[in-house]
Design a protein around this motif. Structure first.
Motif, short mmCIF file in Angstrom:
data_model
loop_
_atom_site.label_atom_id
_atom_site.label_comp_id
_atom_site.label_asym_id
_atom_site.label_seq_id
_atom_site.Cartn_x
_atom_site.Cartn_y
_atom_site.Cartn_z
N GLU A 150 0.81 -1.21 0.00
CA GLU A 150 0.00 0.00 0.00
C GLU A 150 0.84 1.26 0.00
OE1 GLU A 150 -2.95 0.61 3.09
OE2 GLU A 150 -3.68 2.37 2.04
N ASP A 172 -1.05 -4.95 3.07
CA ASP A 172 -1.50 -3.75 3.79
C ASP A 172 -0.84 -3.81 5.17
OD1 ASP A 172 -2.71 -1.66 5.05
OD2 ASP A 172 -4.67 -2.03 4.15
N LEU A 191 -0.96 -1.81 7.64
CA LEU A 191 -1.83 -1.36 8.73
C LEU A 191 -3.21 -1.13 8.13
CD1 LEU A 191 -2.75 -0.26 11.42
CD2 LEU A 191 -1.32 1.75 11.09
N ASP A 192 -4.06 -2.12 8.25
CA ASP A 192 -5.43 -1.97 7.77
C ASP A 192 -6.26 -1.55 8.98
OD1 ASP A 192 -7.41 -2.20 5.66
OD2 ASP A 192 -8.26 -3.78 6.91
N GLY A 193 -6.84 -0.36 8.88
CA GLY A 193 -7.51 0.24 10.04
C GLY A 193 -6.68 1.39 10.58
N THR A 194 -6.11 2.17 9.66
CA THR A 194 -5.25 3.29 10.08
C THR A 194 -6.01 4.32 10.90
OG1 THR A 194 -3.76 3.05 8.22
CG2 THR A 194 -3.82 5.19 9.22
N TYR A 206 -12.83 6.10 1.20
CA TYR A 206 -12.41 7.50 1.38
C TYR A 206 -13.02 8.45 0.35
CZ TYR A 206 -9.13 5.45 4.64
OH TYR A 206 -8.59 4.77 5.69
N ARG A 227 -19.57 -1.24 11.55
CA ARG A 227 -18.59 -0.60 10.68
C ARG A 227 -17.27 -0.76 11.41
NH1 ARG A 227 -14.72 1.41 7.68
NH2 ARG A 227 -15.04 3.46 6.77
N GLY A 271 -13.97 -0.76 10.36
CA GLY A 271 -12.86 0.13 10.07
C GLY A 271 -11.60 -0.60 9.64
N SER A 272 -11.69 -1.92 9.49
CA SER A 272 -10.57 -2.70 8.93
C SER A 272 -11.20 -3.79 8.08
CB SER A 272 -9.71 -3.32 10.04
OG SER A 272 -8.92 -4.37 9.49
N ALA A 273 -11.11 -3.63 6.76
CA ALA A 273 -11.72 -4.62 5.85
C ALA A 273 -11.12 -6.01 6.10
CB ALA A 273 -11.49 -4.18 4.41
N GLU A 329 -18.70 -4.45 0.76
CA GLU A 329 -18.08 -3.13 0.69
C GLU A 329 -17.64 -2.84 -0.73
OE1 GLU A 329 -15.32 -2.23 3.87
OE2 GLU A 329 -14.78 -0.29 2.99
#
Ligand code: IPD
Ligand code: CA
Ligand code: CA
Length: 283
Positions: A74, A91, A93-96, A166, A191, A193-195, A212
């Motif tokens: 990413e 990724d 950091l998924d859920g930044t 986003y 929700r 926040g981390s797919a 999503e």
């Protein structure tokens, strides 16, 4: 065929695990101590020194073990030779957004694609020390114990999860109406926040389904393997075969795949929910 047997995936699964744990260690170091939180362009799309440092740790492991395999990461983009059959998608950091707010729901996500198809997925959540692993034909585990999807077979019994990309302020295709409708039809829609973790939670049965749009391949490729290997199903919104590059998918325990795809095909306009409840669709 590059992979004649699932056993051939095992060394790559171990390499991905080593890399995910290395990235997770870096996230642990930075949690609560971020010194740099920047926007990447779009409002709300954050990058921190934790994203960059975790990615460096993951890359070090993958490049040491597999210098010949191309990488899509990413924060760094395309690295190495992408002409071969194997490709890592990372990724770090998924859920930044969660991480930047010290909301404990973030993970490192690493997938290996073989000829464009996700074949290995490793997702590590350092906040809860949960390691999710799967490889095509070898099953899915959480902390090395086998996992399975849930058994719910009606949306009315289900707990779902989704997310909002986003670009949500720039497009009417922002998932807001879908969120309202599925909230109406189910026991709830989270929700996360981390797919990556959303998919891992479907794989281990904590959630019954996920949909999503606006995603990147590094958000979902690992989680797709987890859901499929835990007995679930992943498709495009219309039920056809999923293309992880499309950035749009539906993942469920299996029995809910058709009902969720059908609901997504008939979402009422968002304005409906501000009208008299007697006009709302019955469930
Ligand atoms: C985001 C998360 C989120 C999803 C966004 C992604 P990031 O990734 O997976 O759940 O809704 O679309 O971009 O930016 O935290 O790596
Ligand atoms: Ca992500
Ligand atoms: Ca990220």
């Amino acid at each position: 065929m590059v992979l004649d047997s699932p056993e051939r995936l095992k060394p790559y699964l171990d390499i991905a695990t080593e890399a995910a744990l290395a990235g997770g260690g870096v996230l642990d170091f930075w949690r609560g101590n971020l010194t740099q939180i920047d926007e990447k362009g779009r409002s709300g799309d954050l990058v921190t020194n934790a994203d960059r440092a975790a990615e460096a740790a993951v890359l070090e492991v993958l490049q040491r073990h597999c210098p010949q395999v191309g990488i899509l990461a990413e924060e760094s983009g395309a690295i190495g030779d992408h002409s071969g059959p194997f490709l890592w998608a990372i990724d770090p950091l998924d859920g930044t957004t969660n991480f930047a707010h010290q909301y404990p729901f973030s993970a490192v996500s690493i997938a290996l694609l073989v000829e464009g198809v996700p074949a290995i997925g490793v997702i590590y959540d350092p906040f809860h020390q949960e390691l999710f692993r799967a490889a095509k034909g070898l099953g899915a585990t959480r902390n090395r114990q086998p996992i399975q999807v849930s058994k719910a077979d009606r949306l009315a019994q289900s707990l779902l999860v989704t997310g909002f990309a986003y670009d949500r302020r720039e497009t009417p295709d922002n998932n807001y109406a879908e969120f309202c409708y599925l909230t109406h039809l189910t026991q709830g829609v989270r929700r996360g926040g981390s797919a990556a973790l959303d998919l891992a939670y479907v794989a281990c049965g904590r959630l019954d389904g996920y949909w999503e749009r606006g995603l990147s391949i590094w958000d979902i490729a690992a989680g797709v393997v987890l859901v499929e290997e835990a007995g679930g199903q992943v498709t495009a919104y219309d039920g056809s075969a999923v293309d992880v590059r499309s950035g749009r998918l539906v993942a469920t325990n299996g029995p809910l795949q058709e009902p969720l795809c059908r609901a997504l095909a008939q979402v009422p306009a968002i304005a409906l929910w501000s009208q008299d409840p007697s006009t709302w669709p019955s469930v």
